[in-house]
Design an enzyme around this catalytic site. Structure first.
Site, PDB file in Angstrom:
ATOM      1  CG  ASN A 191      -0.217   0.162   2.516  1.00 19.78           C
ATOM      2  OD1 ASN A 191       0.436  -0.780   2.971  1.00 19.78           O
ATOM      3  ND2 ASN A 191      -0.305   1.319   3.141  1.00 19.78           N
ATOM      4  CB  CYS A 192       1.809   3.652  -2.016  1.00 20.52           C
ATOM      5  SG  CYS A 192       2.677   5.205  -2.286  1.00 20.52           S
ATOM      6  CB  ILE A 193      -0.257   7.745   0.087  1.00 19.27           C
ATOM      7  CG1 ILE A 193       1.247   7.993   0.232  1.00 19.27           C
ATOM      8  CG2 ILE A 193      -1.019   9.007   0.520  1.00 19.27           C
ATOM      9  CD1 ILE A 193       1.789   9.083  -0.660  1.00 19.27           C
ATOM     10  CB  THR A 194      -4.821   7.305  -1.162  1.00 21.01           C
ATOM     11  OG1 THR A 194      -4.192   7.589  -2.429  1.00 21.01           O
ATOM     12  CG2 THR A 194      -4.686   8.505  -0.243  1.00 21.01           C
TER      13      THR A 194
END
Length: 271
Positions: free
Chosen positions: A203-206
């Site tokens: 996952n990355c931020i959003t």
């Protein structure tokens, strides 16, 4: 070009950023405009996308767009905002590129020079304030970029009926509070082809970034109907699912589900 004698010390240093931090007063021309774009311009773009979202979808996209705007303003990380429109509308991305260049031109005209270390957001602006040239003028340049982005994006989104977040044609049921994280995660797994279709994910931020074994098993319609904000098919079976602020919880739950499945499979093999 012959450098003035006072700048002879910088002959051995190359590149805008290294020269700037080495103390070269002529450095920063080609990167100073990034602050106006990241701290103000893309915030205006984010607000425009929120304002142009359909009324029934505003609540759904508010968290994503507001969080993305705060992220770029404070840290200079632009990816969440840019990915929300660059694949949906190349027109907006071209405009964004042109405006970024314009921001640098304006900074050059007014001799605004400032360079960030890790980004071009508020943190770097504060850290580099004393080293910068005309940093106060950057605020006024940034306000101009904010309104330029906001008005242009608003006009183009409405005029061209662009499908930015919140303007999708399909009816979307928000990933709502009535469904717990475990159920949301299981539905996402179901609509991407099941647990065994995941080669790797993070996952990355959003967003969830997933590499699938078989991208044909991906059900984009079901994912969007369920409430995933955007589904972006990348190269080599890579898929990005824009989810919003819950993404880390969902990623952790998916990892837990996959680990539990491995334990069960391992027990079966041992027997």
């Amino acid at each position: 070009m012959q450098l003035p004698s006072s700048l002879d010390a910088f002959k051995s240093v190359s590149g805008e950023i290294p020269r700037y931090f080495a103390g070269d007063p002529t450095a920063g021309t080609y990167v100073s405009g990034m602050f106006g774009m990241m701290m103000f311009g893309l915030v205006g773009a984010s607000l425009a996308m929120y304002k142009q979202a359909y009324k029934q979808n505003k609540e759904r996209v508010k968290g994503l767009l507001y969080a993305a705007a705060l992220c770029t303003f404070v840290t200079g990380i632009t990816e969440p905002i840019e990915l929300s429109f660059m694949f949906v509308s190349p027109v907006l991305f071209v405009v964004h590129a042109l405006f970024t260049g314009l921001s640098n031109v304006i900074c050059n005209i007014f001799n605004i020079k400032i360079v960030g270390v890790g980004g071009s957001g508020l943190i770097d602006y504060i850290l580099q304030f004393n080293k910068a040239t005309h940093p106060i003028l950057l605020i006024f340049e940034g306000i101009f970029m904010f309104f330029l982005y906001y008005l242009t994006f608003s006009f183009l989104i409405k005029k061209l009926n662009l499908k930015t977040p919140g303007r999708e044609d399909i009816t979307i049921n928000t990933i709502n509070k009535d469904i717990n994280i475990s159920e949301k995660s299981r539905r996402i797994l179901q609509y991407i082809g099941g647990n065994n279709n995941i080669e790797e994910f993070e996952n990355c931020i959003t967003r969830l970034r997933i590499k699938l074994y078989d991208i044909n098993k991906l059900d984009v319609k079901k994912l969007k109907e369920f409430g995933v904000i955007e589904v972006m098919k990348m190269s080599n079976n890579n898929v990005h699912l824009v989810i919003g602020l819950e993404v880390e919880k969902i990623a952790n739950e998916i990892e837990s589900i996959l680990n539990d499945e491995k334990i069960v499979e391992g027990s079966k093999n041992d027997n």
